[in-house]
Each structure stands twice: as C-alpha cells, then as structure tokens.
Design an enzyme around this catalytic site. Structure first.
Site, PDB file in Angstrom:
ATOM      1  N   ALA A 372       0.818  -1.220   0.000  1.00 57.98           N
ATOM      2  CA  ALA A 372       0.000   0.000   0.000  1.00 57.98           C
ATOM      3  C   ALA A 372       0.849   1.266   0.000  1.00 57.98           C
ATOM      4  O   ALA A 372       0.312   2.375  -0.004  1.00 57.98           O
ATOM      5  CB  ALA A 372      -0.933   0.006   1.217  1.00 57.98           C
ATOM      6  N   LYS A 376       0.907   9.694  -3.587  1.00 55.77           N
ATOM      7  CA  LYS A 376      -0.416   9.747  -4.220  1.00 55.77           C
ATOM      8  C   LYS A 376      -0.933  11.152  -4.527  1.00 55.77           C
ATOM      9  O   LYS A 376      -1.940  11.297  -5.211  1.00 55.77           O
ATOM     10  CB  LYS A 376      -1.438   9.043  -3.320  1.00 55.77           C
ATOM     11  CG  LYS A 376      -1.644   9.736  -1.977  1.00 55.77           C
ATOM     12  CD  LYS A 376      -2.711   9.028  -1.159  1.00 55.77           C
ATOM     13  CE  LYS A 376      -2.999   9.777   0.135  1.00 55.77           C
ATOM     14  NZ  LYS A 376      -4.084   9.151   0.902  1.00 55.77           N
ATOM     15  N   SER A 415      -3.819  -0.232  -5.938  1.00 55.15           N
ATOM     16  CA  SER A 415      -3.705   0.757  -7.009  1.00 55.15           C
ATOM     17  C   SER A 415      -4.858   1.751  -6.910  1.00 55.15           C
ATOM     18  O   SER A 415      -5.568   1.794  -5.902  1.00 55.15           O
ATOM     19  CB  SER A 415      -3.681   0.074  -8.377  1.00 55.15           C
ATOM     20  OG  SER A 415      -3.335   1.005  -9.386  1.00 55.15           O
ATOM     21  N   LYS A 418      -6.984   6.404 -10.731  1.00 50.35           N
ATOM     22  CA  LYS A 418      -6.216   7.401 -11.488  1.00 50.35           C
ATOM     23  C   LYS A 418      -5.213   6.746 -12.442  1.00 50.35           C
ATOM     24  O   LYS A 418      -4.625   7.414 -13.292  1.00 50.35           O
ATOM     25  CB  LYS A 418      -5.505   8.358 -10.532  1.00 50.35           C
ATOM     26  CG  LYS A 418      -6.462   9.272  -9.779  1.00 50.35           C
ATOM     27  CD  LYS A 418      -5.731  10.180  -8.810  1.00 50.35           C
ATOM     28  CE  LYS A 418      -6.696  11.157  -8.136  1.00 50.35           C
ATOM     29  NZ  LYS A 418      -7.724  10.493  -7.335  1.00 50.35           N
ATOM     30  N   ASN A 457     -11.613   7.156  -4.787  1.00 53.84           N
ATOM     31  CA  ASN A 457     -11.243   7.965  -3.629  1.00 53.84           C
ATOM     32  C   ASN A 457     -11.764   7.337  -2.341  1.00 53.84           C
ATOM     33  O   ASN A 457     -12.855   6.777  -2.304  1.00 53.84           O
ATOM     34  CB  ASN A 457     -11.818   9.373  -3.782  1.00 53.84           C
ATOM     35  CG  ASN A 457     -11.225  10.091  -4.979  1.00 53.84           C
ATOM     36  OD1 ASN A 457     -10.187  10.710  -4.897  1.00 53.84           O
ATOM     37  ND2 ASN A 457     -11.902   9.973  -6.123  1.00 53.84           N
ATOM     38  N   GLY A 460     -12.095  10.081   4.048  1.00 52.31           N
ATOM     39  CA  GLY A 460     -11.353  10.279   5.282  1.00 52.31           C
ATOM     40  C   GLY A 460      -9.889   9.951   5.207  1.00 52.31           C
ATOM     41  O   GLY A 460      -9.185  10.066   6.209  1.00 52.31           O
ATOM     42  N   THR A 482     -12.156  22.667  -7.398  1.00 49.59           N
ATOM     43  CA  THR A 482     -11.412  22.969  -8.621  1.00 49.59           C
ATOM     44  C   THR A 482     -12.326  23.300  -9.794  1.00 49.59           C
ATOM     45  O   THR A 482     -12.018  24.172 -10.607  1.00 49.59           O
ATOM     46  CB  THR A 482     -10.510  21.782  -8.997  1.00 49.59           C
ATOM     47  OG1 THR A 482     -11.316  20.602  -9.106  1.00 49.59           O
ATOM     48  CG2 THR A 482      -9.436  21.569  -7.951  1.00 49.59           C
TER      49      THR A 482
END
Length: 637
Positions: A372, A376, A415, A418, A457, A460, A482
C-alpha cells in the site's frame, strides 16, 4: 434544590425503598377501605379481629409483591410492563382473600372480608402503586430538565414506529446527554393531532410549508435501520430547513441506556449513494491465520486499516513498514494497546531501498505481502515526477521481485482509479507499477500470485477532499473546489481494505480487481451537503469558490481502461478488469531506463519514458502536455 438532593447523580431509587413505599401504599389502601365502609355505615364482620384481618391482607400482598418483584423496575423507566406486575400481584392477593372469605362464609356462615370491600381495596391499591410510579417518573423528568436548564439540542425524532419511540424514550430518561426531545416528525397524514410520550407529532407536509415550525427544532434524528429512500427524504428535509442531522444505532445492538450514547452526527459515509458493502469470508481468515504478513505503507490511511483487519485474523506475525516516522510510532502505540496478543514488528524503511527490504524477506519469510506504500498527491508528483518513479515504480519493482524470489504465496498491490487513462504523472506511475506486477505472473519460475486492486477515492484518507473540506468549514470558509462539474467515486476505508483482503483469496494471479462503487458523486453537491450538515448555508455562511483544475487533474475518474473487458466474479460487487499486458522483458528494460532518468532528475525525460510505458497517458493542464504533441517519443537507450 437539584444540587442539594443530587437528583442527577441518583441512578435509581433503591429497591428496598420502593418495596417499603409499596407496603405503605397497601397499608394506606386497607385503612382507606375501612374508612369508606365506616362512613357508609356498612356492618363489618369479625370486628374483634380487625387488627389480625389487616395484618393478613398486608402479609398476603407482601408475599405476592416478592413473588412478582413489583419493586424491581427502575421507576423512571416505568411502563405498562410494571403496571402488569402490580396487577398480577394485587390480583393474586384479591383471589386469595376472596378464597378465605368464601371458606369462612361456608364454614362460619359469614365471610371474613366483605366481597365489595375486597374489590374496593384492590382498585385503590393498584391505582396508588401505579400512580406513585408515574408521579416519580414525572418528577425525575422535571428535575432533570431544571438541572439542565432545558438546554441541549432540541431533537425531533423522524418516524413514529416502535424503534423511533424507543429512541425517544431513551432521550427522555437518560441523564447527562446533550439532547432534548422536542417532538416527532411523521410522513403519515393522520398524525396532525397525535401525541407520543407527551410530545406532538408533526406532519411532514406541515414542516415543508411552515419555516417557523422548523425553527422549534435544532436537529432531526434518524435511525440506522431506516430504508435508504426514507433516510434520504428526512436528510433532505432537515438540510433544506437548516437543521442538523443525527443518527441513532440499531436498538438491537445496544442497551436502552447506551442508545443515547450511540447517537452521533451524520457522517460523510451516510451521504454515499449506496449502502456500504461488507465482505465476509472464512477463506480470508484461513489465508492469514498463523502466517507471516508484510504490509507496506502501514502507517497510511489504507495501510493502517489493513493492519487492523489482518490483526483480527490471527496472523503469527505482522510486519509494518513505513518511512513516516511519527505516524508509524503513533500506529505502534495504538496497535499494541488494541491487540496486546498480536505479534507485531514495526520497521522504519523506504521501499525504494532494495537491500533493506531483502533483509526483511530473508528474516521473516512472508506468506502474503500487501503493498500500500505510494506517493499519491497529484499536484506534488506533477512537480516532482522523479520521486514517483523511485517509490511508485522502483519500490513496487523491489517488492514484487523479492516476493517472487522468496516464494511469497500472494502479493497484493493497492492501485487507484487514477491509473486508468491517466492524465497525470501519479496515475501513470501507478499504471506502470500495475504493468510490472502483472508481467511477473507468467515469468519463468514464478509461483507467487500477483494481484492488483483498483478503487476510487477513499473517504477520510490523508489528504483527501473530505478532511480538507472539514477544515475549511471549521475555519469559516471558503470551501474551494477545482471545477463545478468535477465528479469522483467514493468508498470507505474499511471497504477498501476488505476488498484488498478479499482479492488475495479470490485471485489466481495476474488479475486487476475493480469494485462496484455505485454512482459517482458530484464534488460540488458533496461540499454543499457538508456545509449544511455543519449547520451553515452554502454561499451565505460559507462561500464556495472555484479555483480551476490542478495540473494533471481531470473532471472524472474511470475504473476500467478503454481496451479492458470486465469479467464477473462470484461476488456481485467485485469484477476483474482484463487490461492490456506487457512482457516482463519489455517493461524491465523501460523501468531501468526511467530509473536512470529519475536519478538524473530529468523530469522531461522521465515523463517521456512514462508515456512509452503507458501509451494512454495524456497530460492535462500540465507542463508535460508538450510531449503529447510530439509525433514520436525519443527515448534514451
């Protein structure tokens, strides 16, 4: 007065005192009955034995009180169950006394107790004992309210079902909490004049039309067991009316006294467009029981939860590797306290250091490796692409090759979505790592299962949008987004880790597992709901600002590549993505090239080679867009 009598500290009236009061009530009822008879000039039989007769009545009543435990209930929680106890006790007393009177009537010619007098005594005693309980209950409630100054959140309980009433009852009778029952909300049209537990039931239509009515409340309390559509209705109503939303646990999982303690503000997880998915498998437990497990990135959001879940499965040893010193130390303290019987080894190490990792594989002979560890954060990696190469590609390569060399049973790589059609260096580096891991599956001499899990995603997690929004709201805004149309998939940290553990047992090797994450969430809608849940009005109390897409960021994420095919598994929420593969020899050469460029910190050349490894990598809003306009990538050999 409240402080003098210490009502708040008094958990319940002692049982001996309740028993004594009940005896006093019975004695008073007997005397009252006799007083009635005397005033009505009714002739009483066997007056010379009046004291003995009174003693027998009280004695029989006491015996049945002990038998049916009329004194055992906590007064402030008195219900009709306690009333029935009193009925059984007093009714049995009545039957015994009626029997004695009948026997004396047959044998002596007249009853020892007059039959009407016995029934009068029965009704007086039952009424007074239950009345005592109801009055005490009301006095306790009044004193508790006075002690709190009638403070606390004014809560309306959604629904009038049995569970809702139980939650409301717990709020009324549990001391020292921050809530005050102010009423009930119901969607039923026949509830306009209804009352429950002394509080009005308000109709949903009334609330929608009348803003002044909503001002009588601070929060709406929903139940965990509500159906999703009902829950959504009440959440939307509460947020539209500027009310906070609270959530109560399933009453079957907690005691009545603990029910109020289980009430919490609505969590972001509750805003997901799906119910959290739980994966349970005996196979997962047997895979880890008695085995040596390595978890890299163990101090991170995902890694630490994997450690917690594996610690519950009976592993003989869990080695936790991370290069972040303070988070690793904090995790160590937590885990040693939470799992005192589990054997842990906490290793401060960088996965890009091959020699450091090899010593661990040599010493501990791992059965399973959960990988892990990764960089990122998209904007940071876009500015420092060589670092992503060292960790995301180089570190993964080290771990995967060592797993093959030391015959690890299963290697599971974490993974990200993204990595699918990446528009940034971070996503492309993870896709390159996926390709390297997959290439090892069919390499000569390999017996390790190489498995990849890919998800969106995580709610938290460190650096994710949710904690970021929370901090911005706590500071009074603005909340920065954004782009107004940006959307993302979300899942919870436990869900993500359950997928990782499950994948290790399901895979035969070489698979990329993807999760059915439900509907994507529009970030603007999520921000608005978070602001409302915090008790503010979007763009009034807390401003929302759009700051433009960051380098490498795209409006939506994908879980599957354009060329992939989806294969179902035995679990309806888990699928296998069959993406294009690379031969080990090919990607090994490219990885060596990109590592040499990363060592030189030649960012442009690093990204050039990355685009060769991952042809679908098209930069977005980045300085590296210039590379996509070049007809051919010139790669240094």
């Amino acid at each position: 007065m409240v402080n003098v009598f210490k009502i708040k500290e008094l958990r319940y009236i002692p049982r001996w005192l309740v028993f004594f009061i009940d005896i006093s009530i019975v004695s008073f009822s007997v005397l009252t009955t006799y007083l009635f008879l005397i005033n009505l000039h009714v002739k009483i039989n066997f007056t010379e034995y009046s004291n003995e007769k009174i003693f027998v009545v009280i004695l029989v009543n006491v015996l049945f009180m002990l038998l049916f435990k009329t004194y055992a209930g906590i007064i402030r929680y008195s219900t009709f169950f306690d009333f029935f106890r009193i009925l059984w006790s007093s009714g049995s007393t009545l039957l015994v006394l009626l029997g004695l009177s009948y026997i004396s009537h047959v044998t002596l010619g007249k009853p020892v107790y007059l039959y009407p007098a016995l029934f009068l005594f029965f009704f007086i005693s039952v009424f007074l004992m239950f009345f005592f309980r109801m009055v005490t209950k009301k006095i306790y409630k009044v004193f508790m309210g006075a002690g709190n100054g009638f403070s606390g959140l004014r809560v309306a309980v959604a629904g009038v079902e049995d569970e809702s009433v139980s939650v409301a009852n717990a709020i009324i009778h549990s001391p020292g909490h921050a809530y005050r029952l102010a009423g009930f909300f119901s969607a039923r049209s026949d509830s306009k004049k209804a009352m429950l537990l002394g509080h009005k039931v308000y109709n949903k239509k009334e609330l929608l039309k009348n803003d002044h009515l909503a001002s009588r409340f601070d929060a709406v309390l929903i139940r965990e067991t509500m159906s999703r559509p009902k829950m959504e209705e009440w959440i939307n109503l509460a947020l539209d009316k500027g009310l906070k939303v609270l959530k109560a646990s399933d009453i079957s999982k907690v005691t009545e006294e603990g029910l109020v303690g289980s009430i919490r503000p609505l969590q972001i997880e509750d805003l997901l467009e799906r119910r959290p998915i739980k994966i349970e498998s005996e196979e997962v437990k047997s895979t880890h029981s008695g085995k040596s497990i390595l978890i890299t990135g163990g101090a991170g959001s995902i890694g630490s939860e994997i450690v917690r879940q594996v610690a519950r499965l009976g592993a003989s040893l869990i080695v936790v590797v991370d290069q972040a010193e303070s988070p690793l130390y904090e995790l160590k303290l937590e885990l040693l306290e939470k799992f005192p019987g589990q054997n842990f080894k906490f290793v401060l190490a960088d996965i890009s250091n091959h020699y450091r990792l090899e010593s661990l594989f040599e010493q501990y002979r791992f059965s399973t490796v959960y990988h892990a560890a990764a960089y990122k954060h998209v904007p940071l990696i876009e500015d420092n692409p060589h670092e992503a190469i060292f960790v995301n590609i180089g570190g993964t390569k080290n771990l995967a090759l060592l797993s093959k060399q030391y015959n690890v049973d299963c290697f599971v790589m974490v993974s990200t979505d993204k990595a699918v059609n990446p528009t940034n260096v971070m996503g492309a580096s993870k896709r390159a790592a996926e390709l390297f891991v997959q290439s090892l599956q069919n390499s000569p001499g390999n017996i390790t299962k190489f498995i990849t899990t890919r998800f969106g995603n995580v709610l938290g997690s460190n650096g994710s949008v949710i904690p970021h929004f929370k901090k911005q709201i706590e500071k009074g805004g603005p909340v920065t987004i954004t782009h107004p149309d940006i959307i993302r998939y979300f899942m919870t940290i436990p869900e993500a880790c359950e997928l990782v553990l499950q994948a290790g047992t399901m895979g035969k090797g070489g698979e990329i597992y993807v999760f059915d994450m439900g509907k994507p969430v529009k970030i603007l809608d999520l921000a608005k709901r978070m602001i409302k849940l915090s008790g503010y009005t979007p763009d009034v109390d807390i401003k929302i600002e759009f700051i433009g897409l960051r380098p490498g960021e795209k409006l939506y994420e994908e879980l599957l590549t354009d060329n992939s095919t989806t294969i179902p598994t035995h679990h309806e929420k888990i699928m296998i993505s069959r993406d294009p593969l690379m031969e080990f020899e090919d990607i090994e050469i490219l990885c060596k090239q990109i590592m040499r460029s990363a060592i030189k910190k030649d960012s442009l050349q690093v990204v050039k080679i990355l685009k060769v490894i991952v042809p679908e990598f098209i930069s977005n809003n980045s300085e590296f867009e210039i590379l996509d306009k070049t007809p051919e990538h010139e790669v240094c050999q």
